[in-house]
Scaffold this motif. Structure first.
Motif, short mmCIF file in Angstrom:
data_model
loop_
_atom_site.label_atom_id
_atom_site.label_comp_id
_atom_site.label_asym_id
_atom_site.label_seq_id
_atom_site.Cartn_x
_atom_site.Cartn_y
_atom_site.Cartn_z
N SER A 134 -0.65 26.26 25.84
CA SER A 134 -0.21 26.05 27.23
C SER A 134 -1.39 25.86 28.17
O SER A 134 -1.28 25.18 29.19
CB SER A 134 0.64 27.24 27.70
N LYS A 137 -2.67 22.19 27.11
CA LYS A 137 -1.69 21.16 27.46
C LYS A 137 -0.62 21.76 28.37
O LYS A 137 0.48 22.08 27.91
CB LYS A 137 -1.06 20.57 26.19
N ASN A 139 1.27 20.49 30.44
CA ASN A 139 2.44 19.63 30.67
C ASN A 139 3.48 19.81 29.58
O ASN A 139 4.51 19.15 29.61
CB ASN A 139 2.01 18.16 30.70
N MET A 140 3.20 20.67 28.61
CA MET A 140 4.13 20.85 27.50
C MET A 140 4.17 22.32 27.08
O MET A 140 3.14 22.98 27.02
CB MET A 140 3.69 20.00 26.30
N VAL A 153 10.05 20.98 22.27
CA VAL A 153 9.16 21.32 23.37
C VAL A 153 9.80 20.96 24.69
O VAL A 153 10.78 20.20 24.74
CB VAL A 153 7.80 20.58 23.25
N ILE A 155 9.02 19.24 28.45
CA ILE A 155 8.10 18.44 29.26
C ILE A 155 8.82 18.04 30.54
O ILE A 155 10.06 18.08 30.61
CB ILE A 155 7.61 17.17 28.54
N THR A 213 5.60 14.62 19.85
CA THR A 213 5.76 15.45 21.04
C THR A 213 4.42 15.68 21.74
O THR A 213 4.36 15.73 22.96
CB THR A 213 6.40 16.81 20.68
N LYS A 214 3.35 15.78 20.96
CA LYS A 214 2.02 15.92 21.56
C LYS A 214 1.65 14.66 22.34
O LYS A 214 1.10 14.72 23.44
CB LYS A 214 0.99 16.19 20.46
N SER A 217 3.37 14.54 25.70
CA SER A 217 2.92 15.51 26.71
C SER A 217 1.94 14.87 27.68
O SER A 217 1.87 15.23 28.86
CB SER A 217 2.28 16.73 26.04
N SER A 218 1.17 13.87 27.22
CA SER A 218 0.21 13.21 28.09
C SER A 218 0.89 12.28 29.10
O SER A 218 0.29 11.89 30.09
CB SER A 218 -0.79 12.41 27.26
N ALA A 220 3.83 13.18 30.56
CA ALA A 220 4.61 14.01 31.49
C ALA A 220 3.96 14.02 32.86
O ALA A 220 2.74 13.88 32.99
CB ALA A 220 4.72 15.43 30.94
#
Length: 227
Positions: A134, A137, A139-140, A153, A155, A213-214, A217-218, A220
């Motif tokens: 957290s 990242k 945002n996720m 996850v 976002i 999902t990773k 997150s960028s 979001a």
């Protein structure tokens, strides 16, 4: 058609077991609790379906209480390693469908896995990993690890998704993920439909591979949890 509740047995009423019991019961599950401390049993009685003061290392107790007929068993007594191992083994031998056990450390976890525990939790380790994730990242936030490769996850709505219907985005094909639910303030949309339009501050619970999902997150638009 009637909808049946998932049934659980929680063995051990430390802080972890108490918190788990209350959460499961508040979510509408049927929860049997077993602990050797009568005072703890009295305290948890209002927050579970049935609370029994007994020694779960005695297999006859488990048989008498019918734990083999329950869906999930949660062994929450990591500090008593011998008892934890014996109870986990007994539950598997009795045929409990899913046994989840709390471990004190990696060695304890390894033994529990070897004797058949379906899932082993090392709370301090997992909390440390989630905190680190957290921070790196923001945002996720991981909601649930489904396996080594898949997870759920949270976002915030990526900018390019704002104001668009889910059907139009076709995320299963374009992003290789699925939206499980949408949190919009106090409202939860579950399951969402193709007609639902995404708003800027929506929190999206998505399911997909760790890599996908990773990557999302960028995209979001902001932190899931504000400072």
């Amino acid at each position: 058609m009637a909808k049946f509740k998932t049934t659980f047995v929680v063995i051990g009423l430390g802080r972890f077991g108490i918190a788990l019991t209350k959460k499961l019961f508040n979510e509408g599950a049927e929860v049997l609790v077993i602990d050797r401390d009568q005072e703890k049993i009295n305290e948890i009685d209002a927050y579970c379906t049935q609370a029994v003061c007994a020694d779960a290392t005695d297999e006859r107790v488990l048989v008498k209480l019918g734990v083999r007929n329950l869906d999930v068993a949660l062994v929450c007594i990591a500090s008593e390693i011998d008892s934890s191992i014996f109870i986990t083994l007994s539950l598997k031998q009795l045929g409990v469908r899913k046994v989840i056990a709390k471990a004190q450390d990696d060695k304890h976890k390894h033994v529990l896995e070897r004797i058949g525990a379906d899932y082993v939790i090392v709370p301090e380790e997992e909390m440390g990993e989630k905190l680190a994730a957290s921070l790196v990242k923001p945002n996720m936030i991981e909601v649930l690890s489904l396996s080594d490769k898949f997870r759920m996850v949270e976002i915030r709505t990526p900018a390019k998704w704002r104001g668009k219907k889910l059907a139009e985005l076709d995320l299963r094909n374009t992003e290789r993920i699925s939206i499980v639910l949408i949190k919009r303030g106090e409202t939860v949309i579950a399951p969402p439909t193709g007609l639902d339009v995404l708003e800027p501050d929506d929190i999206l619970v998505i399911c997909g591979t760790v890599a996908d999902t990773k990557r999302l997150s960028s995209k979001a638009t902001g932190k899931v949890l504000e400072d």
